[in-house]
Motif scaffolding. Sequence first.
Motif, mmCIF file in Angstrom:
data_model
loop_
_atom_site.group_PDB
_atom_site.id
_atom_site.type_symbol
_atom_site.label_atom_id
_atom_site.label_comp_id
_atom_site.label_asym_id
_atom_site.label_seq_id
_atom_site.Cartn_x
_atom_site.Cartn_y
_atom_site.Cartn_z
ATOM 1 N N ALA A 124 0.818 -1.211 0.000
ATOM 2 C CA ALA A 124 0.000 0.000 0.000
ATOM 3 C C ALA A 124 0.856 1.266 0.000
ATOM 4 C CB ALA A 124 -0.948 0.002 1.200
ATOM 5 N N VAL A 125 1.822 1.314 0.892
ATOM 6 C CA VAL A 125 2.677 2.495 0.977
ATOM 7 C C VAL A 125 3.547 2.595 -0.269
ATOM 8 C CG1 VAL A 125 4.561 3.579 2.271
ATOM 9 C CG2 VAL A 125 2.639 2.539 3.488
ATOM 10 N N GLY A 126 4.107 1.473 -0.698
ATOM 11 C CA GLY A 126 4.979 1.495 -1.882
ATOM 12 C C GLY A 126 4.282 1.960 -3.141
ATOM 13 N N VAL A 127 3.096 1.438 -3.405
ATOM 14 C CA VAL A 127 2.379 1.803 -4.636
ATOM 15 C C VAL A 127 1.912 3.255 -4.574
ATOM 16 C CG1 VAL A 127 0.343 1.315 -6.046
ATOM 17 C CG2 VAL A 127 1.719 -0.568 -5.173
ATOM 18 N N ALA A 128 1.361 3.682 -3.438
ATOM 19 C CA ALA A 128 0.893 5.066 -3.314
ATOM 20 C C ALA A 128 2.053 6.058 -3.401
ATOM 21 C CB ALA A 128 0.131 5.247 -2.000
ATOM 22 N N VAL A 129 3.153 5.757 -2.721
ATOM 23 C CA VAL A 129 4.312 6.653 -2.755
ATOM 24 C C VAL A 129 4.941 6.667 -4.145
ATOM 25 C CG1 VAL A 129 6.654 6.997 -1.839
ATOM 26 C CG2 VAL A 129 4.746 6.599 -0.284
ATOM 27 N N ALA A 130 4.962 5.536 -4.835
ATOM 28 C CA ALA A 130 5.485 5.517 -6.209
ATOM 29 C C ALA A 130 4.666 6.450 -7.103
ATOM 30 C CB ALA A 130 5.464 4.095 -6.765
ATOM 31 N N GLY A 131 3.352 6.416 -6.959
ATOM 32 C CA GLY A 131 2.507 7.347 -7.719
ATOM 33 C C GLY A 131 2.770 8.783 -7.344
ATOM 34 N N TYR A 132 2.918 9.031 -6.062
ATOM 35 C CA TYR A 132 3.201 10.378 -5.589
ATOM 36 C C TYR A 132 4.531 10.891 -6.140
ATOM 37 C CZ TYR A 132 4.011 14.326 -2.542
ATOM 38 O OH TYR A 132 4.267 15.585 -2.082
ATOM 39 N N LEU A 133 5.565 10.047 -6.074
ATOM 40 C CA LEU A 133 6.881 10.461 -6.561
ATOM 41 C C LEU A 133 6.868 10.735 -8.068
ATOM 42 C CD1 LEU A 133 9.206 8.124 -4.480
ATOM 43 C CD2 LEU A 133 8.827 10.579 -4.177
ATOM 44 N N LEU A 134 6.163 9.885 -8.817
ATOM 45 C CA LEU A 134 6.053 10.133 -10.256
ATOM 46 C C LEU A 134 5.311 11.432 -10.514
ATOM 47 C CD1 LEU A 134 6.571 9.143 -13.152
ATOM 48 C CD2 LEU A 134 4.316 8.067 -13.051
ATOM 49 N N GLY A 135 4.206 11.636 -9.793
ATOM 50 C CA GLY A 135 3.422 12.860 -9.979
ATOM 51 C C GLY A 135 4.177 14.112 -9.615
ATOM 52 N N SER A 136 5.018 14.027 -8.612
ATOM 53 C CA SER A 136 5.769 15.222 -8.204
ATOM 54 C C SER A 136 6.983 15.473 -9.091
ATOM 55 C CB SER A 136 6.201 15.110 -6.736
ATOM 56 O OG SER A 136 7.068 14.021 -6.563
ATOM 57 N N SER A 137 7.400 14.483 -9.868
ATOM 58 C CA SER A 137 8.569 14.677 -10.726
ATOM 59 C C SER A 137 8.206 15.052 -12.160
ATOM 60 C CB SER A 137 9.440 13.421 -10.732
ATOM 61 O OG SER A 137 8.751 12.356 -11.337
ATOM 62 N N ILE A 138 6.949 14.900 -12.548
ATOM 63 C CA ILE A 138 6.522 15.228 -13.913
ATOM 64 C C ILE A 138 5.453 16.309 -13.835
ATOM 65 C CG2 ILE A 138 5.373 14.370 -15.994
ATOM 66 C CD1 ILE A 138 6.491 11.615 -15.359
ATOM 67 N N SER A 139 5.734 17.455 -14.448
ATOM 68 C CA SER A 139 4.724 18.522 -14.445
ATOM 69 C C SER A 139 3.610 18.165 -15.423
ATOM 70 C CB SER A 139 5.360 19.869 -14.806
ATOM 71 O OG SER A 139 5.874 19.811 -16.112
ATOM 72 N N GLY A 140 2.396 18.463 -15.031
ATOM 73 C CA GLY A 140 1.245 18.174 -15.887
ATOM 74 C C GLY A 140 0.966 16.691 -16.034
ATOM 75 N N VAL A 141 1.284 15.916 -15.006
ATOM 76 C CA VAL A 141 1.134 14.464 -15.076
ATOM 77 C C VAL A 141 -0.323 14.051 -15.280
ATOM 78 C CG1 VAL A 141 0.851 13.998 -12.611
ATOM 79 C CG2 VAL A 141 1.989 12.325 -14.068
ATOM 80 N N ASP A 142 -1.253 14.906 -14.910
ATOM 81 C CA ASP A 142 -2.662 14.560 -15.063
ATOM 82 C C ASP A 142 -3.047 14.315 -16.525
ATOM 83 O OD1 ASP A 142 -2.188 17.278 -15.449
ATOM 84 O OD2 ASP A 142 -4.217 17.863 -14.851
#
Length: 185
Positions: A124-142
């Motif tokens: 749970a923590v790994g998958v959520a944090v992986a998404g968070y880290l990807l989202g914070s490293s790519i602008s406009g990830v949405d």
Amino acid sequence: MGFFLPGDSLLFTAGLLCTAHAGDKVHLPLVLVAAAGAVGGAQTGFWPGRRGGRALLARTTNRHLLEEAARARRFLARYGHGRAIVLARFVPVVRTVLNPLAGALDVPAGTFALWQVTGGLLWAVGVAVAGYLLGSSISGVDRYLLPIGEVIVVVSLAPVALEVRRGRRAGVSSGPRDRDGAVDR
């Protein structure tokens, strides 16, 4: 009830969407909620298996259920209770089905609790944090949410597809069977 929810893709996407905007404080309560849900869900699955699973397996004539119980028994024996419970967290269908079967197959409650908490937190923590880290490293990830979600679903289902393929090959290679399941030679 959550059996059909795609946990990996939901958690990863939720992590992506928790990305803070410039100047905002970082808030990630998702990790706590996801960890609590993963741990609580596994325990909720284990106890009905422990209380009634053995009797159900002893009385059932459902061949599919008996085969899956035998497969779970082999999985637990092959990897040991701890490693099997942690590994099951990362395989979509196995993550849900192993919990009641572990109860029915007499995995000690303390052992199950220890390893499902460990696996639940890692997953749970790994998958959520992986998404968070990807989202914070790519602008406009949405803008990339749909393709990212599709990749996650494919990666999550790959182990299941490989296992189904392996099972079909084993069934074909073992030759034709008679009514009782014995191999005809």
